[in-house]
Write a protein that holds these residues in place. Structure first.
Motif, PDB file in Angstrom:
ATOM      1  N   PHE A  10       0.832  -1.195   0.000  1.00 53.82           N
ATOM      2  CA  PHE A  10       0.000   0.000   0.000  1.00 53.82           C
ATOM      3  C   PHE A  10       0.869   1.248   0.000  1.00 53.82           C
ATOM      4  CE2 PHE A  10       0.714  -1.308   4.361  1.00 53.82           C
ATOM      5  CZ  PHE A  10       1.059  -0.130   5.009  1.00 53.82           C
ATOM      6  N   ALA A  11       0.242   2.380  -0.223  1.00 53.93           N
ATOM      7  CA  ALA A  11       0.896   3.683  -0.122  1.00 53.93           C
ATOM      8  C   ALA A  11       0.724   4.172   1.315  1.00 53.93           C
ATOM      9  CB  ALA A  11       0.269   4.660  -1.108  1.00 53.93           C
ATOM     10  N   ALA A  12       1.819   4.275   2.048  1.00 52.89           N
ATOM     11  CA  ALA A  12       1.781   4.691   3.460  1.00 52.89           C
ATOM     12  C   ALA A  12       1.701   6.212   3.522  1.00 52.89           C
ATOM     13  CB  ALA A  12       3.007   4.170   4.196  1.00 52.89           C
ATOM     14  N   SER A  13       0.489   6.720   3.671  1.00 54.31           N
ATOM     15  CA  SER A  13       0.251   8.165   3.579  1.00 54.31           C
ATOM     16  C   SER A  13       1.086   8.972   4.568  1.00 54.31           C
ATOM     17  CB  SER A  13      -1.229   8.478   3.760  1.00 54.31           C
ATOM     18  OG  SER A  13      -1.678   8.018   5.012  1.00 54.31           O
ATOM     19  N   ASN A  14       1.411   8.417   5.708  1.00 57.74           N
ATOM     20  CA  ASN A  14       2.208   9.127   6.705  1.00 57.74           C
ATOM     21  C   ASN A  14       3.633   8.593   6.799  1.00 57.74           C
ATOM     22  OD1 ASN A  14      -0.675   9.439   7.351  1.00 57.74           O
ATOM     23  ND2 ASN A  14       0.106  10.704   9.005  1.00 57.74           N
ATOM     24  N   GLY A  15       3.984   7.613   5.957  1.00 55.90           N
ATOM     25  CA  GLY A  15       5.315   7.026   6.029  1.00 55.90           C
ATOM     26  C   GLY A  15       5.549   6.254   7.309  1.00 55.90           C
ATOM     27  N   VAL A  16       4.472   5.674   7.861  1.00 55.47           N
ATOM     28  CA  VAL A  16       4.543   4.952   9.127  1.00 55.47           C
ATOM     29  C   VAL A  16       3.739   3.666   9.031  1.00 55.47           C
ATOM     30  CG1 VAL A  16       3.876   5.022  11.583  1.00 55.47           C
ATOM     31  CG2 VAL A  16       4.844   7.041  10.506  1.00 55.47           C
ATOM     32  N   VAL A  17       4.282   2.601   9.637  1.00 53.93           N
ATOM     33  CA  VAL A  17       3.597   1.313   9.737  1.00 53.93           C
ATOM     34  C   VAL A  17       3.616   0.894  11.210  1.00 53.93           C
ATOM     35  CG1 VAL A  17       3.799  -1.146   9.167  1.00 53.93           C
ATOM     36  CG2 VAL A  17       4.170   0.570   7.397  1.00 53.93           C
ATOM     37  N   PHE A  18       2.497   0.343  11.668  1.00 49.56           N
ATOM     38  CA  PHE A  18       2.414  -0.196  13.021  1.00 49.56           C
ATOM     39  C   PHE A  18       2.386  -1.721  12.960  1.00 49.56           C
ATOM     40  CE2 PHE A  18       0.463   3.988  13.430  1.00 49.56           C
ATOM     41  CZ  PHE A  18       1.056   4.475  14.584  1.00 49.56           C
ATOM     42  N   VAL A  19       3.161  -2.359  13.833  1.00 45.98           N
ATOM     43  CA  VAL A  19       3.093  -3.806  14.065  1.00 45.98           C
ATOM     44  C   VAL A  19       2.683  -3.914  15.524  1.00 45.98           C
ATOM     45  CG1 VAL A  19       4.362  -5.979  14.095  1.00 45.98           C
ATOM     46  CG2 VAL A  19       4.900  -4.244  12.362  1.00 45.98           C
ATOM     47  N   ASP A  90      -1.395   0.602   8.430  1.00 52.99           N
ATOM     48  CA  ASP A  90      -0.990   1.988   8.246  1.00 52.99           C
ATOM     49  C   ASP A  90      -1.615   2.827   9.364  1.00 52.99           C
ATOM     50  OD1 ASP A  90      -3.674   2.089   7.480  1.00 52.99           O
ATOM     51  OD2 ASP A  90      -3.276   2.901   5.494  1.00 52.99           O
ATOM     52  N   VAL A  91      -1.352   4.118   9.364  1.00 50.84           N
ATOM     53  CA  VAL A  91      -1.824   4.993  10.442  1.00 50.84           C
ATOM     54  C   VAL A  91      -3.342   4.992  10.564  1.00 50.84           C
ATOM     55  CG1 VAL A  91      -1.943   7.400  11.226  1.00 50.84           C
ATOM     56  CG2 VAL A  91       0.220   6.459  10.428  1.00 50.84           C
ATOM     57  N   THR A  92      -4.030   5.069   9.441  1.00 52.51           N
ATOM     58  CA  THR A  92      -5.491   5.177   9.482  1.00 52.51           C
ATOM     59  C   THR A  92      -6.193   3.846   9.724  1.00 52.51           C
ATOM     60  OG1 THR A  92      -5.647   4.888   7.097  1.00 52.51           O
ATOM     61  CG2 THR A  92      -5.455   7.157   7.925  1.00 52.51           C
TER      62      THR A  92
END
Length: 128
Positions: A10-19, A90-92
């Motif tokens: 996906f396109a990470a709109s905020n440049g952040v990924v959560f695990v 992703d953030v959202t």
């Protein structure tokens, strides 16, 4: 040999990924003033990735013990999964995958290509 359990691009709109623990509320990273809060380090890890303007991010969740070839380790620790569900998102929360694990603490390792802002991650979980 590791087994691929899931892949997410996906396109990470905020440049952040959560695990994280999937039973952690999506709003847990927002503090009372509406800004990003520090995540609970026993239940979540935040990884900086390529921003959506720079391209897509590919994340694979693998089960096994073998370190992926050609990748650098970003994270190696135990996270606690209340009901045994790991979520990568992703953030959202619009782009996510949930993987079943054993409830309680599980070792999670995250690997990436050796660049400052990765476009590829491997989340490695122990064999079930």
């Amino acid at each position: 040999m590791n087994e691929k359990l899931a892949a997410l691009q996906f396109a990470a709109s905020n440049g952040v990924v959560f695990v994280e623990d999937a039973d952690r509320p999506l709003s847990a990273e927002i503090n009372s003033s509406g800004e990003l809060a520090e995540p609970d380090p026993t239940r979540s890890v935040t990884i900086g990735v390529a921003h959506a303007m720079d391209g897509l991010v590919l994340i694979e969740v693998q089960e096994g013990e073998k370190e992926p070839d050609g990748l650098s380790e970003l994270f190696d620790a135990y996270l606690t999964f209340e009901h045994g569900r790991l979520r990568v998102r992703d953030v959202t929360g619009d782009n996510l995958v949930t993987i079943g694990l054993s409830p309680g603490p599980s070792r999670v390792r995250i690997y990436s290509e050796a660049v400052e802002v990765p476009e590829f991650l491997v989340v490695l979980v122990p064999p079930l």
